[in-house]
Design an enzyme around this catalytic site. Structure first.
Site, mmCIF file in Angstrom:
data_model
loop_
_atom_site.group_PDB
_atom_site.id
_atom_site.type_symbol
_atom_site.label_atom_id
_atom_site.label_comp_id
_atom_site.label_asym_id
_atom_site.label_seq_id
_atom_site.Cartn_x
_atom_site.Cartn_y
_atom_site.Cartn_z
ATOM 1 N N HIS A 111 0.810 -1.219 0.000
ATOM 2 C CA HIS A 111 0.000 0.000 0.000
ATOM 3 C C HIS A 111 0.844 1.270 0.000
ATOM 4 O O HIS A 111 0.362 2.355 0.318
ATOM 5 C CB HIS A 111 -1.009 -0.020 1.149
ATOM 6 C CG HIS A 111 -2.331 -0.567 0.704
ATOM 7 N ND1 HIS A 111 -2.424 -1.601 -0.203
ATOM 8 C CD2 HIS A 111 -3.603 -0.226 0.990
ATOM 9 C CE1 HIS A 111 -3.693 -1.856 -0.433
ATOM 10 N NE2 HIS A 111 -4.438 -1.036 0.279
ATOM 11 N N ASP A 174 -4.959 6.175 9.689
ATOM 12 C CA ASP A 174 -6.384 6.345 9.388
ATOM 13 C C ASP A 174 -7.019 5.043 8.901
ATOM 14 O O ASP A 174 -8.213 4.827 9.059
ATOM 15 C CB ASP A 174 -6.572 7.386 8.267
ATOM 16 C CG ASP A 174 -6.255 8.785 8.741
ATOM 17 O OD1 ASP A 174 -6.098 8.981 9.959
ATOM 18 O OD2 ASP A 174 -6.158 9.688 7.886
ATOM 19 N N GLU A 285 -7.731 15.995 13.481
ATOM 20 C CA GLU A 285 -7.281 16.074 12.084
ATOM 21 C C GLU A 285 -7.991 17.270 11.441
ATOM 22 O O GLU A 285 -8.742 17.996 12.101
ATOM 23 C CB GLU A 285 -7.560 14.776 11.310
ATOM 24 C CG GLU A 285 -6.633 13.644 11.685
ATOM 25 C CD GLU A 285 -6.522 12.549 10.619
ATOM 26 O OE1 GLU A 285 -7.067 12.732 9.504
ATOM 27 O OE2 GLU A 285 -5.888 11.520 10.907
HETATM 28 P P1 FAD Z 1 4.310 -1.853 1.976
HETATM 29 O O1 FAD Z 1 3.827 -0.798 1.055
HETATM 30 O O2 FAD Z 1 4.146 -3.234 1.537
HETATM 31 O O3 FAD Z 1 5.821 -1.573 2.380
HETATM 32 C C1 FAD Z 1 6.274 -0.273 2.680
HETATM 33 C C2 FAD Z 1 7.781 -0.273 2.919
HETATM 34 O O4 FAD Z 1 8.075 -0.983 4.102
HETATM 35 C C3 FAD Z 1 8.582 -0.953 1.810
HETATM 36 O O5 FAD Z 1 9.821 -0.336 1.695
HETATM 37 C C4 FAD Z 1 8.727 -2.373 2.336
HETATM 38 O O6 FAD Z 1 9.858 -3.006 1.790
HETATM 39 C C5 FAD Z 1 8.863 -2.115 3.819
HETATM 40 N N1 FAD Z 1 8.330 -3.198 4.636
HETATM 41 C C6 FAD Z 1 7.134 -3.808 4.556
HETATM 42 N N2 FAD Z 1 7.019 -4.732 5.522
HETATM 43 C C7 FAD Z 1 8.173 -4.691 6.217
HETATM 44 C C8 FAD Z 1 8.675 -5.410 7.336
HETATM 45 N N3 FAD Z 1 7.969 -6.361 7.950
HETATM 46 N N4 FAD Z 1 9.916 -5.103 7.782
HETATM 47 C C9 FAD Z 1 10.669 -4.142 7.190
HETATM 48 N N5 FAD Z 1 10.246 -3.456 6.131
HETATM 49 C C10 FAD Z 1 9.005 -3.726 5.655
HETATM 50 N N6 FAD Z 1 0.208 6.104 6.520
HETATM 51 C C11 FAD Z 1 0.146 6.771 7.685
HETATM 52 O O7 FAD Z 1 1.170 6.973 8.335
HETATM 53 N N7 FAD Z 1 -1.048 7.220 8.154
HETATM 54 C C12 FAD Z 1 -2.226 6.987 7.528
HETATM 55 O O8 FAD Z 1 -3.269 7.400 7.989
HETATM 56 C C13 FAD Z 1 -2.188 6.275 6.313
HETATM 57 N N8 FAD Z 1 -3.317 5.979 5.652
HETATM 58 C C14 FAD Z 1 -3.254 5.269 4.502
HETATM 59 C C15 FAD Z 1 -4.449 4.953 3.852
HETATM 60 C C16 FAD Z 1 -4.421 4.211 2.683
HETATM 61 C C17 FAD Z 1 -5.708 3.882 1.990
HETATM 62 C C18 FAD Z 1 -3.166 3.808 2.148
HETATM 63 C C19 FAD Z 1 -3.108 3.060 0.869
HETATM 64 C C20 FAD Z 1 -1.985 4.123 2.793
HETATM 65 C C21 FAD Z 1 -2.014 4.859 3.971
HETATM 66 N N9 FAD Z 1 -0.856 5.185 4.659
HETATM 67 C C22 FAD Z 1 -0.927 5.855 5.833
HETATM 68 C C23 FAD Z 1 0.467 4.876 4.117
HETATM 69 C C24 FAD Z 1 0.959 3.561 4.650
HETATM 70 O O9 FAD Z 1 1.219 3.629 6.025
HETATM 71 C C25 FAD Z 1 2.274 3.188 3.985
HETATM 72 O O10 FAD Z 1 2.138 3.250 2.613
HETATM 73 C C26 FAD Z 1 2.704 1.800 4.400
HETATM 74 O O11 FAD Z 1 3.989 1.577 3.904
HETATM 75 C C27 FAD Z 1 1.796 0.790 3.781
HETATM 76 O O12 FAD Z 1 1.874 -0.383 4.508
HETATM 77 P P2 FAD Z 1 2.065 -1.768 3.776
HETATM 78 O O13 FAD Z 1 1.858 -2.707 4.895
HETATM 79 O O14 FAD Z 1 1.229 -1.939 2.593
HETATM 80 O O15 FAD Z 1 3.607 -1.651 3.398
#
Ligand code: FAD
Length: 532
Positions: A111, A174, A285
């Site tokens: 994400h 969020d 917010e």
């Molecule tokens: P990924 O996108 O899969 O990974 C993100 C990064 O972390 C990559 O570099 C990956 O290699 C690394 N990573 C993943 N897992 C691990 C692990 N276990 N150990 C080490 N590295 C790892 N962010 C906020 O702070 N606040 C919000 O309110 C918020 N709302 C969001 C709402 C939506 C609808 C979306 C799509 C995103 C939102 N985000 C928010 C952003 C979100 O926190 C980041 O994009 C986060 O990285 C997504 O989490 P993911 O689990 O999909 O990680």
């Protein structure tokens, strides 16, 4: 000849993975990979269990080639589905000990919006395959209550499990369908961060598989510096396999209030007042409402149809208005006094008369509000097909008025290219440990900074590109006229110099830690920090 002996002695398996081998049928890598590019994966040893967990089928490859943003596409050579943490250790070891190490990216839910979880020509680790590692609630007189969670767990599952004990983490995002490892690799922020700090400020210790394939335990209490630096690491130092997160007694319900402002200065003054209160709100917010960016959106359809029309009318009249969003938690213990507490919190605020709107909802429903909207949009296919060229920034307090005028008004409102939502809300700087590698505006004399989220959606690649260009224009403008910002979830740095500027005085330590924990520069290549 000598080389051949070395090869056989070390049982070197030379594989090449090429997209030519990708088929529509899920296929495990049971046959050796051939070398087509001279940048093949060379292993001294490859544990048999690893080969059976590497996939090259079209679905796996396509899924791991992009993310929620849909802007960047990078094809990995294979996708790894670990069953155990030691599977991941074996994989990292295979790369670390290879003559030409290959890149590895943990993928939480993908994400990210700027390709951060991608691994061009490398291996993407689907952390969701570990989903059984468990969520365990514990407590002790010394440590209080806490929960141990796998890096692959969704925050919604953490919430559901802890609520069974009447407990909950204090700092959120969020949206809860993000993984613990994914948000802790960034910071993890929402309307509670002004009070409790980002999610990374609420982690007691964690287990990480470093780029040297060592499963390392980092303890907050003993080695504060270590855990702080590792928590926010953009995936650069290790793969988080477990985190211990602080819990507090959970409320059962919340008073959820939104107020409308015509004037940005009054809006931000009231936000800053609210986050300075003792016994004030639990969540603050704020967002922009414009003709094309209505009061209700995919983040939350808070307003009734009538209220929304009234607010949107005001937005049409002024071009742009502002919505302040405040929440106060309560439970049985203060059910009789909560309204009075709320009155005290709102005392002296300067929102537009007649423009205060209130809801009373379950705590879990409030935290899970974005999912409710996702389910509505998902059924229309909107959520999945859209491109999301987002720009997330931290803006210094001294720059926020200029930012409002020059970016929010002159660019976002005037160009009116997307429906948003567009978020603006303040944070207390003291809640961000300066030892963390998380980067915030470094104005020593400012106790507050703002987070701004330009959460665009675009129907197609062309529109997405236009918004991406607009993001770049905003960054350039801020740079040229000295608006002090830092990128949150950084995605627009292309050179080492830009990263050095981003990290500022923290760069040297960040670089040293990379050399120590991931000297072969294997991990999270999609962040584009360390090249080569
Ligand atoms: P990924 O996108 O899969 O990974 C993100 C990064 O972390 C990559 O570099 C990956 O290699 C690394 N990573 C993943 N897992 C691990 C692990 N276990 N150990 C080490 N590295 C790892 N962010 C906020 O702070 N606040 C919000 O309110 C918020 N709302 C969001 C709402 C939506 C609808 C979306 C799509 C995103 C939102 N985000 C928010 C952003 C979100 O926190 C980041 O994009 C986060 O990285 C997504 O989490 P993911 O689990 O999909 O990680």
């Amino acid at each position: 000849m000598a080389n051949l002996h070395v090869l056989s002695a070390y049982i070197i398996l030379l594989y090449t993975i090429s997209n030519h081998f990708v088929s529509a049928i899920p296929t495990k890598l049971t046959t050796p990979w051939k070398n087509t590019s001279l940048t093949s994966f060379t292993y001294k040893t490859l544990h048999p269990e690893i080969t059976t967990k590497l996939f090259q089928d079209t679905t796996s490859i396509i899924t791991a080639s992009s993310d929620f943003g849909q802007l960047i596409h990078e094809t990995p050579t294979a996708v790894f589905h670990p069953s155990t943490i030691s599977d991941i250790t074996h994989l990292v070891k295979s790369s670390y000990t290879a003559s030409t190490p290959f890149k590895i990216a943990a993928r939480g839910r993908g994400h990210s919006v700027g390709g951060q979880a991608l691994a061009k020509d490398g291996v993407v680790v689907e952390m969701s395959s570990l989903a059984n590692s468990g969520i365990r609630v514990s407590g002790s007189p010394d440590l209080g209550f806490y929960v141990d969670v796998g890096g692959e767990n969704f925050w919604i599952d953490v919430l559901r499990t802890t609520m069974e004990y009447g407990l909950a983490p204090v700092s959120w995002t969020d949206y809860l369908y993000l993984t613990v490892g994914g948000t802790l690799s960034n910071a993890g922020i929402s309307g509670q961060a002004f009070l409790h700090g980002p999610q990374i400020s609420n982690v007691m210790d964690m287990d990480v598989i470093t780029g040297t394939f060592i499963l390392t335990h980092f303890k907050y209490i003993d080695t504060h510096t270590y855990v702080s630096s590792l928590l926010y690491c953009l995936g650069q130092f290790g793969i988080i396999t477990r985190a211990r997160i602080v819990l507090q007694k959970a409320p059962t319900r919340v008073k959820w209030v939104r107020m409308i402002y015509e004037d940005f200065v009054t809006f931000t003054n009231d936000q800053e007042h609210l986050i300075s209160l003792n016994n004030g709100p639990d969540y603050v917010e704020g967002s922009l409402i414009m003709k094309k960016s209505p009061a209700n959106n995919w983040r939350s359809s808070f307003f009734s149809i009538d209220d929304e029309s009234k607010i949107n009318l005001l937005a049409s009249k002024h071009g742009i208005i502002y919505s302040l969003e405040v929440v106060k938690y309560y439970d049985e213990s203060n059910i009789k006094t909560i309204d009075e507490e709320l009155d005290n919190v709102f005392n002296g605020l300067s929102f537009e008369s007649g423009y205060i709107f209130m809801k009373d909802v379950a705590f879990v429903d409030f935290l899970n509000r974005v999912r409710t909207e996702e389910m509505k949009l998902g059924s229309e296919g909107f959520w999945e097909i859209n491109h999301h060229p987002w720009l997330n920034l931290f803006v210094s307090k001294s720059s926020i008025l200029d930012f409002n005028q020059l970016v929010l008004v002159e660019i976002i409102k005037k160009e009116s290219r997307s429906t948003g939502p567009f978020l603006v809300y303040p944070m207390n700087q003291k809640k961000w440990d300066y030892k963390m590698s998380a980067v915030i505006p470094d104005e020593d004399d400012e106790d507050i900074f703002y987070t701004v989220g330009l959460l665009h959606s675009a129907r197609n690649v062309e529109d997405s590109k236009i918004l991406d260009d607009q993001n770049k224009k905003i960054l350039l403008l801020c740079d040229e006229i000295g608006i002090k910002i830092k990128q949150y979830l950084p995605q627009y740095y292309k050179t080492k110099e830009e990263w050095i500027k981003h990290f500022g005085i923290k760069w040297n330590e960040f670089e040293e830690k990379k050399a120590k924990y991931d000297p072969e520069r294997i991990l999270s290549p999609g962040q584009n920090i360390f090249f080569g």
